[in-house]
Design an enzyme around this catalytic site. Structure first.
Site, PDB file in Angstrom:
ATOM      1  N   HIS A 130       0.884  -1.173   0.000  1.00 13.91           N
ATOM      2  CA  HIS A 130       0.000   0.000   0.000  1.00 13.91           C
ATOM      3  C   HIS A 130       0.925   1.228   0.000  1.00 13.91           C
ATOM      4  O   HIS A 130       2.027   1.167   0.532  1.00 13.91           O
ATOM      5  CB  HIS A 130      -0.828  -0.056   1.289  1.00 13.91           C
ATOM      6  CG  HIS A 130      -1.906   0.975   1.401  1.00 13.91           C
ATOM      7  ND1 HIS A 130      -1.660   2.269   1.782  1.00 13.91           N
ATOM      8  CD2 HIS A 130      -3.247   0.888   1.209  1.00 13.91           C
ATOM      9  CE1 HIS A 130      -2.804   2.935   1.829  1.00 13.91           C
ATOM     10  NE2 HIS A 130      -3.787   2.117   1.484  1.00 13.91           N
ATOM     11  N   ASP A 207       3.129  -4.702   8.041  1.00 15.02           N
ATOM     12  CA  ASP A 207       1.905  -3.931   7.872  1.00 15.02           C
ATOM     13  C   ASP A 207       0.749  -4.938   7.980  1.00 15.02           C
ATOM     14  O   ASP A 207       0.537  -5.750   7.083  1.00 15.02           O
ATOM     15  CB  ASP A 207       1.934  -3.254   6.490  1.00 15.02           C
ATOM     16  CG  ASP A 207       0.598  -2.596   6.141  1.00 15.02           C
ATOM     17  OD1 ASP A 207      -0.382  -2.828   6.853  1.00 15.02           O
ATOM     18  OD2 ASP A 207       0.557  -1.875   5.133  1.00 15.02           O
ATOM     19  N   GLN A 210      -4.419  -5.403   6.799  1.00 18.36           N
ATOM     20  CA  GLN A 210      -5.395  -6.343   6.242  1.00 18.36           C
ATOM     21  C   GLN A 210      -5.298  -7.713   6.916  1.00 18.36           C
ATOM     22  O   GLN A 210      -5.844  -8.692   6.400  1.00 18.36           O
ATOM     23  CB  GLN A 210      -5.182  -6.508   4.727  1.00 18.36           C
ATOM     24  CG  GLN A 210      -5.371  -5.244   3.931  1.00 18.36           C
ATOM     25  CD  GLN A 210      -6.817  -4.740   3.916  1.00 18.36           C
ATOM     26  OE1 GLN A 210      -7.742  -5.461   4.263  1.00 18.36           O
ATOM     27  NE2 GLN A 210      -6.993  -3.487   3.549  1.00 18.36           N
ATOM     28  N   LYS A 233     -10.441  -0.968  10.422  1.00 18.09           N
ATOM     29  CA  LYS A 233     -10.500  -2.177   9.593  1.00 18.09           C
ATOM     30  C   LYS A 233     -10.823  -3.409  10.450  1.00 18.09           C
ATOM     31  O   LYS A 233     -10.969  -4.504   9.954  1.00 18.09           O
ATOM     32  CB  LYS A 233      -9.179  -2.373   8.845  1.00 18.09           C
ATOM     33  CG  LYS A 233      -8.945  -1.259   7.801  1.00 18.09           C
ATOM     34  CD  LYS A 233      -7.824  -1.597   6.888  1.00 18.09           C
ATOM     35  CE  LYS A 233      -7.293  -0.398   6.129  1.00 18.09           C
ATOM     36  NZ  LYS A 233      -8.100  -0.074   4.943  1.00 18.09           N
ATOM     37  N   CYS A 371      -4.733   2.498  -3.738  1.00 16.34           N
ATOM     38  CA  CYS A 371      -3.531   3.033  -3.071  1.00 16.34           C
ATOM     39  C   CYS A 371      -2.350   2.091  -3.232  1.00 16.34           C
ATOM     40  O   CYS A 371      -1.564   1.900  -2.285  1.00 16.34           O
ATOM     41  CB  CYS A 371      -3.767   3.285  -1.583  1.00 16.34           C
ATOM     42  SG  CYS A 371      -5.014   4.506  -1.263  1.00 16.34           S
TER      43      CYS A 371
HETATM   44  N1  PLP Z   1      -1.717  -0.947   4.517  1.00 17.61           N
HETATM   45  C1  PLP Z   1      -2.645  -1.673   3.904  1.00 17.61           C
HETATM   46  C2  PLP Z   1      -2.285  -3.047   3.426  1.00 17.61           C
HETATM   47  C3  PLP Z   1      -3.931  -1.174   3.727  1.00 17.61           C
HETATM   48  O1  PLP Z   1      -4.859  -1.914   3.121  1.00 17.61           O
HETATM   49  C4  PLP Z   1      -4.229   0.126   4.207  1.00 17.61           C
HETATM   50  C5  PLP Z   1      -5.564   0.709   3.984  1.00 17.61           C
HETATM   51  O2  PLP Z   1      -6.299   0.306   3.127  1.00 17.61           O
HETATM   52  C6  PLP Z   1      -3.228   0.850   4.858  1.00 17.61           C
HETATM   53  C7  PLP Z   1      -1.981   0.279   4.995  1.00 17.61           C
HETATM   54  C8  PLP Z   1      -3.484   2.208   5.409  1.00 17.61           C
HETATM   55  O3  PLP Z   1      -4.405   2.154   6.445  1.00 17.61           O
HETATM   56  P1  PLP Z   1      -4.983   3.466   7.113  1.00 17.61           P
HETATM   57  O4  PLP Z   1      -5.484   4.323   5.986  1.00 17.61           O
HETATM   58  O5  PLP Z   1      -6.068   2.984   8.002  1.00 17.61           O
HETATM   59  O6  PLP Z   1      -3.865   4.122   7.851  1.00 17.61           O
END
Ligand code: PLP
Length: 412
Positions: A130, A207, A210, A233, A371
């Site tokens: 992401h 990270d 998900q 999430k 993203c």
């Molecule tokens: N990393 C992953 C794999 C994601 O799917 C997301 C959000 O969709 C993020 C990071 C960023 O999360 P947040 O916008 O809640 O900080």
């Protein structure tokens, strides 16, 4: 709260009563919510605790000179204990509250990066990250004249972990990878990555944006050095999340932001910093949000992540096989090890048109590049449509989605 049937399967109808929001019509059609990878809905238990705290009042935390302040501090700090237990962190001060995954990664890229990543050093991420696990590292590398290296994935969306052996050098200072891809759905072999990195004493950040809502995580067993997730999430409020970090790293890192609470003593000459975890928690946080997050984690834990994972896998397989019966569909991300996300394109319909037309039939999916531009670039596509399931979805939801898809693609 009974969420399992006698044979220990999830009792979805009971669960859905906790999510009245799902029982609504959009454009006069029953809502089918399949955008759970973007954000999840919250059960009434979370809504109730949040509204109780708004209704009965809160005080600011850690300044407990009166009843409301004391009560808020206790509830807020209780969330730290709940997250510590949830992730099985060794110490409660290894849990740092953040706005979400993005802020947690930025915290490490700055706090760790400014101390440990210098000119000529290297940081490794993967091709399926992401943007929030790419850009903070890119900014760090730009600031400190370091280099960002990338672990590629193959055309099924499987990470080529063997390439790590070539990518790791004595200049590698940190590796940061996603546990589960928000586009491909791939579950990465994070244990293997961590083991390889640790052979060279390189720390690894995971990270888990998900992952925490789909699979049980034990940070001590994983042996990751950092791990980030977002509250929204995992059925909690937006603007909440956490960073887990091993104490030995957090202690050596620089504070990420300056302000109230993160200090021990301030003078114009010099400032000394508070102990962990407060050193990284400047300013008034989303107090009520974290109290809600604690409730969301309690809710998910009561159902059980193993049962959730098994049910979601069943839904994923069903949705995948049904979707492949729709003419002209190609699935992006066909790793044998997948979780809860199906990205797809259609040979004639643009993903954006698919999303708009499905929406008018009550089906909420996500469209675009999610993203994660490098993934779209890998497949040379402008973007994709993405359906993502949660334990509150049903086979009927999938049937409505597929029927709508069949109707929509006929228009092209
Ligand atoms: N990393 C992953 C794999 C994601 O799917 C997301 C959000 O969709 C993020 C990071 C960023 O999360 P947040 O916008 O809640 O900080």
């Amino acid at each position: 709260m009974i969420h399992c049937t006698e044979d220990m399967a999830l009792d979805i109808q009971t669960i859905r009563k906790d999510f009245p929001v799902l029982d609504q019509k959009v454009y006069n059609k029953p809502l089918v919510y399949l955008d759970n990878a973007a954000t999840t809905q919250r059960p009434i238990q979370v809504e109730e605790v949040v509204s109780q705290y708004y209704h009965n009042g809160t005080g600011n935390i850690h300044r407990a000179s009166h009843f409301l302040s004391d009560k808020s501090t206790m509830a807020f700090e209780n969330c730290r204990d709940i997250i510590q237990n949830f992730l099985n962190a060794k110490h409660r001060e290894e849990i740092i509250f953040t706005k979400g995954t993005t802020e947690a990664i930025n915290l490490v890229a700055q706090g760790f990066g400014e101390v440990f990543v210098g000119e000529g050093d290297e940081v490794i991420v993967s091709e399926m990250e992401h943007h929030s696990n790419i850009v903070p590292w890119q900014l760090l590398c730009d600031r400190n004249n370091a280099t960002l290296k990338v672990i590629p994935f193959d055309d099924n969306g499987v990470l080529m972990v063997d390439k790590l052996d070539e990518l790791i050098t004595e200049k590698t200072k940190i590796i940061s990878v996603t546990y589960i891809s928000n586009v491909l759905g791939t579950i990465n072999p994070v244990r293997e990555i961590i083991a390889k990195a640790h052979q060279h004493s390189i720390p690894v950040m995971i990270d888990a944006a998900q992952a925490v809502q789909h699979t049980p995580i034990d940070v001590q067993e994983l042996d990751c050095d950092f791990l980030a997730f977002s509250g929204h999430k995992i059925y909690g409020p937006t603007g909440t999340g956490a960073l887990y970090g091993k104490k030995e790293w957090l202690e050596k890192m620089k504070p990420y932001q300056g302000g109230g609470e993160m200090i021990e003593r301030v003078s114009f000459k010099e400032t000394s910093f508070n102990q962990l975890p407060y050193k990284f928690e400047a300013g008034t946080p989303n107090i009520i949000g974290f109290i809600g997050l604690a409730e969301a984690i309690k809710y998910v834990t009561a159902i059980g992540l193993e049962a959730i994972a098994a049910y979601e896998e069943e839904l994923l397989h069903y949705a995948t096989s049904e979707l492949l019966k729709v003419d002209g569909i190609r699935i992006i991300g066909t790793s044998p090890n997948k979780s809860s996300v199906i990205s797809f394109i259609h040979e004639k319909a643009h993903h954006y048109d698919l999303g708009m037309l499905l929406d008018k039939l009550g089906i909420a999916i996500r469209t675009g590049r999610h993203c994660a531009d490098p993934i779209a670039d890998h497949f040379d596509i402008s973007g994709s449509a993405r359906a993502s399931v949660s334990f509150y979805n049903t086979k009927e939801d999938i049937d409505l989605f597929i029927a709508a898809m069949k109707r929509v693609v006929q228009m092209f």
